[in-house]
Design an enzyme around this catalytic site. Structure first.
Site, PDB file in Angstrom:
ATOM      1  N   GLY A 128     -67.684   5.724 -19.183  1.00 44.54           N
ATOM      2  CA  GLY A 128     -68.182   5.541 -17.813  1.00 44.54           C
ATOM      3  C   GLY A 128     -69.019   6.700 -17.323  1.00 44.54           C
ATOM      4  O   GLY A 128     -69.153   7.735 -17.988  1.00 44.54           O
ATOM      5  N   ASP A 163     -65.614  18.081 -15.353  1.00 44.04           N
ATOM      6  CA  ASP A 163     -65.781  18.410 -13.933  1.00 44.04           C
ATOM      7  C   ASP A 163     -66.814  17.574 -13.181  1.00 44.04           C
ATOM      8  O   ASP A 163     -66.957  17.710 -11.973  1.00 44.04           O
ATOM      9  CB  ASP A 163     -66.129  19.897 -13.787  1.00 44.04           C
ATOM     10  N   GLY A 164     -67.562  16.735 -13.889  1.00 46.91           N
ATOM     11  CA  GLY A 164     -68.555  15.902 -13.209  1.00 46.91           C
ATOM     12  C   GLY A 164     -69.850  16.637 -12.872  1.00 46.91           C
ATOM     13  O   GLY A 164     -70.716  16.103 -12.181  1.00 46.91           O
ATOM     14  N   ASP A 298     -72.741   4.278 -26.034  1.00 46.89           N
ATOM     15  CA  ASP A 298     -72.796   4.469 -24.573  1.00 46.89           C
ATOM     16  C   ASP A 298     -74.098   5.150 -24.175  1.00 46.89           C
ATOM     17  O   ASP A 298     -74.378   5.273 -22.977  1.00 46.89           O
ATOM     18  CB  ASP A 298     -71.593   5.294 -24.086  1.00 46.89           C
ATOM     19  N   ASN A 299     -74.887   5.572 -25.151  1.00 44.96           N
ATOM     20  CA  ASN A 299     -76.171   6.200 -24.833  1.00 44.96           C
ATOM     21  C   ASN A 299     -77.341   5.318 -25.244  1.00 44.96           C
ATOM     22  O   ASN A 299     -78.451   5.807 -25.449  1.00 44.96           O
ATOM     23  CB  ASN A 299     -76.270   7.560 -25.535  1.00 44.96           C
TER      24      ASN A 299
HETATM   25  P1  AMP Z   1     -72.623  12.239 -23.161  1.00 44.96           P
HETATM   26  O1  AMP Z   1     -72.223  12.965 -24.416  1.00 44.96           O
HETATM   27  O2  AMP Z   1     -73.397  13.069 -22.195  1.00 44.96           O
HETATM   28  O3  AMP Z   1     -73.228  10.912 -23.404  1.00 44.96           O
HETATM   29  O4  AMP Z   1     -71.250  11.966 -22.377  1.00 44.96           O
HETATM   30  C1  AMP Z   1     -70.220  11.164 -22.885  1.00 44.96           C
HETATM   31  C2  AMP Z   1     -69.266  10.844 -21.774  1.00 44.96           C
HETATM   32  O5  AMP Z   1     -68.745  12.041 -21.219  1.00 44.96           O
HETATM   33  C3  AMP Z   1     -69.862  10.057 -20.611  1.00 44.96           C
HETATM   34  O6  AMP Z   1     -68.867   9.200 -20.138  1.00 44.96           O
HETATM   35  C4  AMP Z   1     -70.176  11.133 -19.607  1.00 44.96           C
HETATM   36  O7  AMP Z   1     -70.209  10.647 -18.294  1.00 44.96           O
HETATM   37  C5  AMP Z   1     -69.001  12.080 -19.821  1.00 44.96           C
HETATM   38  N1  AMP Z   1     -69.317  13.453 -19.428  1.00 44.96           N
HETATM   39  C6  AMP Z   1     -70.159  14.314 -20.021  1.00 44.96           C
HETATM   40  N2  AMP Z   1     -70.180  15.482 -19.372  1.00 44.96           N
HETATM   41  C7  AMP Z   1     -69.338  15.372 -18.341  1.00 44.96           C
HETATM   42  C8  AMP Z   1     -68.911  16.237 -17.282  1.00 44.96           C
HETATM   43  N3  AMP Z   1     -69.363  17.473 -17.160  1.00 44.96           N
HETATM   44  N4  AMP Z   1     -68.021  15.748 -16.386  1.00 44.96           N
HETATM   45  C9  AMP Z   1     -67.538  14.516 -16.489  1.00 44.96           C
HETATM   46  N5  AMP Z   1     -67.884  13.646 -17.450  1.00 44.96           N
HETATM   47  C10 AMP Z   1     -68.772  14.074 -18.372  1.00 44.96           C
HETATM   48 MG    MG Z   2     -73.849   9.509 -22.251  1.00 41.78          MG
END
Ligand code: AMP
Ligand code: MG
Length: 555
Positions: A128, A163-164, A298-299
């Site tokens: 998500g 941390d979002g 998811d990407n």
């Molecule tokens: P990504 O590797 O950027 O595609 O992220 C994979 C998942 O981790 C996705 O669900 C992102 O929303 C979540 N995510 C990545 N970085 C953060 C963060 N700093 N805080 C919360 N969720 C994260």
């Molecule tokens: Mg992602």
């Protein structure tokens, strides 16, 4: 006298700023929102913002976190125009407030999407929007729909143990690369703005137990849809066929209206279209030397847009095994040369996800097979274009291209420079010239002249002779050929070290290089004599520097 003029100018500037500020808020206030996603799809009934599993819903409403001191660093005027905002509107504090998440405009309805995904080949369950918050959907004067999404705007129900937030470093990379890709003609989500938050964010850049505080930032992404393969996978994995159907019908109505009313056949046509969008996108990546770095399902966007700029990188020396992502260093699943196959694997996961709505494996399998055919033929045509051939001739060109890839890998060869310099070879070049004479126009592309020994030179020159012979059988004249090559082989790409230099300066409070690169990359195919140094090979100091050649998954 000069002082008085200067004073007058300053006052004039001040006046303009005041006027702009007024107009700006009005401009922003005038944005028209039509939030179809939240209106038409099932919402998570829980309103509180805490980490949880969200079922039978496509999204959760959530408000962006308030930040201390939002300040605009950069804005892409072409993206502002997409939502009918003139560039000067980006100068106001109101703009920084809105695009950091501090202020909501009337009509916004912020939410985070629920999706899952296969990460590095394994089902990861619910992921998500863990740090992305969609603000709303703008309808512009032309009637186009553009969704505004903040990345790094604070925790959501999907943040799991993170941390979002996003740091300046990764936000600069996303902002610049989205726009660079657009101007290169690669399908991509766009980036409207880069805003610093004034907050400090703790990051362990290499997961090695050395966290440090870094400045926080927010990018506003813009796209017609942010739906990923994972949005469908999560519903299917939970056996929630009703919501799965609702989501597919929704995207058909909204993003694929030309396919007509939902039916089993239309679902298949939709899948075929996702396959061809994806094939087209990855062929573009191979053309410009882009390595996504984390092609988890998811990407992957159903519109075939490059999405989620994380540990991506640009090929400098041509190496089909290269990946910038240190998290993937051992398996190199997402290396440059594998991106086509991985895309197909991801599509296979999407096919499985929508299978309950189709119930027949054969047509899905057929679509996947056609992906392979489309990808290969797209790739062949793309390579022929890069070489300045008017068409791809299977008999002969397959060998010419295969041999070229070997020649590129023989020694450290800068891919971008190589293809630009290849225009210096033409049908008029004498194949009887000596090996070293033939190679002269390409010399700039090689990182280490010592590697150009007799053996290697012989192989490169051998290939060049075949290329010259091939050019002699082609109908295209030389001027036209050079034009064609220079329209598909960029002069300027976002070299990894250039992005890192812009980040280094930004950490010192100097944002000028971000804007310089944005300007440069608006015309990646043009010769820009004043910027010649930005087309040069990666300098040696950047060879093994973190951020230049090594990046990790989430920052
Ligand atoms: P990504 O590797 O950027 O595609 O992220 C994979 C998942 O981790 C996705 O669900 C992102 O929303 C979540 N995510 C990545 N970085 C953060 C963060 N700093 N805080 C919360 N969720 C994260
Ligand atoms: Mg992602």
């Amino acid at each position: 006298m000069r002082q008085r003029v200067q004073l007058h100018r300053n006052r004039y500037k001040q006046l303009r700023i005041d006027m702009n500020t007024q107009q700006t808020s009005q401009g922003l206030e005038r944005l028209v929102f039509d939030n179809k996603f939240t209106r038409e799809l099932p919402a998570d009934p829980e309103q509180k913002n805490f980490r949880r599993q969200v079922e039978q819903a496509c999204f959760s409403r959530v408000r962006p976190a308030v930040v201390r001191h939002p300040e605009k660093i950069a804005c892409a005027r072409e993206v502002a125009e997409l939502i009918d905002l003139p560039e000067f509107e980006c100068e106001s504090q109101r703009f920084a407030d809105v695009f950091s998440g501090n202020a909501l405009l009337d009509g916004m309805d912020p939410y985070a999407m629920c999706y899952g995904g296969h990460q590095f080949g394994n089902w990861a369950g619910q992921l998500g929007d863990g740090r992305a918050i969609n603000l709303g959907e703008v309808i512009n004067k032309k009637g186009d729909r553009w969704i505004l999404q903040l990345n790094g705007a604070g925790p959501t129900p999907y943040s799991r143990d993170a941390d979002g937030l996003a740091v300046l470093r990764s936000s600069v990379r996303e902002f610049l690369c989205s726009e660079a890709m657009f101007h290169l003609g690669v399908p991509t989500t766009r980036a409207l703005s880069l805003v610093s938050t004034g907050e400090q964010v703790m990051r362990d850049m290499f997961y090695d137990g050395n966290p440090t505080l870094e400045p926080g930032a927010v990018v506003c992404r813009v796209a017609p849809s942010f739906l990923r393969f994972g949005n469908f996978e999560i519903l299917s994995s939970r056996g929630d066929t009703d919501t799965l159907r609702a989501l597919l019908d929704y995207t058909l109505r909204t993003d694929f209206p030309h396919l007509g009313n939902p039916s089993q056949e239309v679902y298949l046509q939709w899948f075929e279209e996702v396959c061809s969008n994806t094939a087209e996108m990855v062929v573009h990546w191979q053309r410009v030397g882009f390595v996504h770095g984390v092609m988890n399902t998811d990407n992957m966007s159903v519109l075939g847009l490059t999405i989620d700029y994380g540990p991506y990188g640009w090929l400098e020396d041509y190496d089909s095994d290269w990946t910038p992502n240190t998290t993937d260093a051992s398996g190199r699943r997402y290396r440059f040369g594998s991106q086509g196959q991985v895309a197909q694997w991801n599509l296979f996961m999407l096919a499985q996800a929508i299978y309950p709505l189709i119930d027949e494996p054969e047509p899905l399998q057929k679509a996947l097979d056609s992906f392979a055919r489309q990808y290969t033929s797209g790739w062949n045509t793309m390579m022929a274009n890069k070489l300045g051939l008017s068409e791809y001739r299977p008999a002969g060109d397959d060998e010419l291209i295969a041999e070229l890839l070997n020649v590129l890998a023989l020694l450290e060869t800068d891919m971008t420079i190589f293809y630009r310099r290849l225009t210096k070879i033409s049908s008029a070049t004498s194949p009887d010239a000596s090996d070293s004479e033939l190679i002269v126009p390409l010399q700039d592309a090689y990182y280490d002249p010592a590697q150009l020994d007799i053996e290697v030179s012989k192989k490169i020159a051998g290939w060049l002779r075949k290329y010259i012979h091939r050019l002699r059988t082609d109908a295209m004249d030389n001027t036209q050929r050079v034009q064609q090559m220079n329209s598909v082989n960029p002069k300027y790409v976002l070299r990894n070290y250039l992005a890192q230099l812009a980040i280094d300066k930004a950490h010192e409070g100097d944002y000028s290089m971000i804007n310089e690169l944005l300007e440069l990359l608006r015309n990646p195919y043009a010769e820009q004599p004043a910027n010649e140094r930005l087309a040069e090979k990666r300098p040696d100091w950047a060879r093994d520097r973190a951020g230049c050649s090594m990046l990790s998954c989430s920052s």
